[in-house]
Design an enzyme around this catalytic site. Sequence first.
Site, PDB file in Angstrom:
ATOM      1  N   ASP A  62       0.857  -1.185   0.000  1.00  0.00           N
ATOM      2  CA  ASP A  62       0.000   0.000   0.000  1.00  0.00           C
ATOM      3  C   ASP A  62       0.894   1.235   0.000  1.00  0.00           C
ATOM      4  O   ASP A  62       2.107   1.135   0.180  1.00  0.00           O
ATOM      5  CB  ASP A  62      -0.987  -0.008   1.176  1.00  0.00           C
ATOM      6  CG  ASP A  62      -0.330   0.020   2.541  1.00  0.00           C
ATOM      7  OD1 ASP A  62       0.890  -0.235   2.636  1.00  0.00           O
ATOM      8  OD2 ASP A  62      -1.030   0.288   3.535  1.00  0.00           O
ATOM      9  N   TYR A  64       2.989   4.622   0.877  1.00  0.00           N
ATOM     10  CA  TYR A  64       3.693   5.055   2.077  1.00  0.00           C
ATOM     11  C   TYR A  64       2.764   5.936   2.908  1.00  0.00           C
ATOM     12  O   TYR A  64       2.129   6.853   2.373  1.00  0.00           O
ATOM     13  CB  TYR A  64       4.950   5.837   1.709  1.00  0.00           C
ATOM     14  CG  TYR A  64       5.991   5.032   0.974  1.00  0.00           C
ATOM     15  CD1 TYR A  64       6.603   3.935   1.575  1.00  0.00           C
ATOM     16  CD2 TYR A  64       6.378   5.373  -0.319  1.00  0.00           C
ATOM     17  CE1 TYR A  64       7.573   3.190   0.905  1.00  0.00           C
ATOM     18  CE2 TYR A  64       7.352   4.637  -1.000  1.00  0.00           C
ATOM     19  CZ  TYR A  64       7.937   3.548  -0.382  1.00  0.00           C
ATOM     20  OH  TYR A  64       8.891   2.825  -1.044  1.00  0.00           O
ATOM     21  N   PHE A  75       6.375   1.488  -4.296  1.00  0.00           N
ATOM     22  CA  PHE A  75       7.760   1.652  -3.870  1.00  0.00           C
ATOM     23  C   PHE A  75       8.356   3.015  -4.224  1.00  0.00           C
ATOM     24  O   PHE A  75       9.376   3.408  -3.661  1.00  0.00           O
ATOM     25  CB  PHE A  75       8.668   0.542  -4.428  1.00  0.00           C
ATOM     26  CG  PHE A  75       8.298  -0.836  -3.945  1.00  0.00           C
ATOM     27  CD1 PHE A  75       8.550  -1.222  -2.646  1.00  0.00           C
ATOM     28  CD2 PHE A  75       7.681  -1.738  -4.796  1.00  0.00           C
ATOM     29  CE1 PHE A  75       8.206  -2.482  -2.192  1.00  0.00           C
ATOM     30  CE2 PHE A  75       7.325  -3.011  -4.351  1.00  0.00           C
ATOM     31  CZ  PHE A  75       7.588  -3.386  -3.045  1.00  0.00           C
ATOM     32  N   HIS A 182      10.430 -10.426   0.280  1.00  0.00           N
ATOM     33  CA  HIS A 182      10.125  -9.008   0.135  1.00  0.00           C
ATOM     34  C   HIS A 182      11.364  -8.180   0.490  1.00  0.00           C
ATOM     35  O   HIS A 182      12.170  -8.600   1.326  1.00  0.00           O
ATOM     36  CB  HIS A 182       8.961  -8.645   1.069  1.00  0.00           C
ATOM     37  CG  HIS A 182       8.356  -7.318   0.812  1.00  0.00           C
ATOM     38  ND1 HIS A 182       8.886  -6.145   1.327  1.00  0.00           N
ATOM     39  CD2 HIS A 182       7.274  -6.950   0.086  1.00  0.00           C
ATOM     40  CE1 HIS A 182       8.147  -5.132   0.926  1.00  0.00           C
ATOM     41  NE2 HIS A 182       7.164  -5.584   0.175  1.00  0.00           N
TER      42      HIS A 182
END
Length: 217
Positions: A62, A64, A75, A182
């Site tokens: 989701d 930031y 990202f 991740h």
Amino acid sequence: MTSEISPPQAWAHLSFFQTDWPQIAARLSAEERQILPPAEQRFAALSFTAPAQTRVVILGQDPYPTPGHAHGLAFSVEPDVRPLPRSLNNIFKELQDDLGETPATGDLRNWARQGVLLLNTSLSVPEGEANAHKSLGWSKLVHQVLTEVSETPTAFVLWGNAAQALEKHIQPADHLILKSAHPSPLSARRGFFGSRPFSKVNDWLTHMGEPPIDWIR
């Protein structure tokens, strides 16, 4: 629905925008908390990368939750953000190890312009409350996007269990599907570092007769 948060034209045919988006939009409008990213950037990933131009898909979680960071691409951050969020910093560490360079800033819009769909699995978040909109209904959009883009051979970069659980929405074809841990500081050393996804994607694109992604600019 205001024009600034209308669906991008290239994706407007997805049933999500008729069946689910009106309810989500109403709930977002009723929120008293600050919602990130700003409304006009909510569909930025889809605006930058149309279905026909999508060559690579990188899934995030989701946006930031820090004001001024998120701008609608997974990202990616606004170019003036320092220090970089920790997951993005780890992505750049792997990019350095893989290709020997990194972009000058954390703004990944140039990736998107080259056909890299940087899609979060939730397109909104309340300030300071990561993952709070996980159950808002965005997942249906993500499922439909994956089904759409996988009609043709595409590279899918699935970092972490949440992204890998969405593989079932990818239609069978001659895809490249890369799976690893991740880039979060909690898991990056469990298989993300050393996975070399950027060179692997470019090798595959070249094999498919496509130009490689310039991950550095």
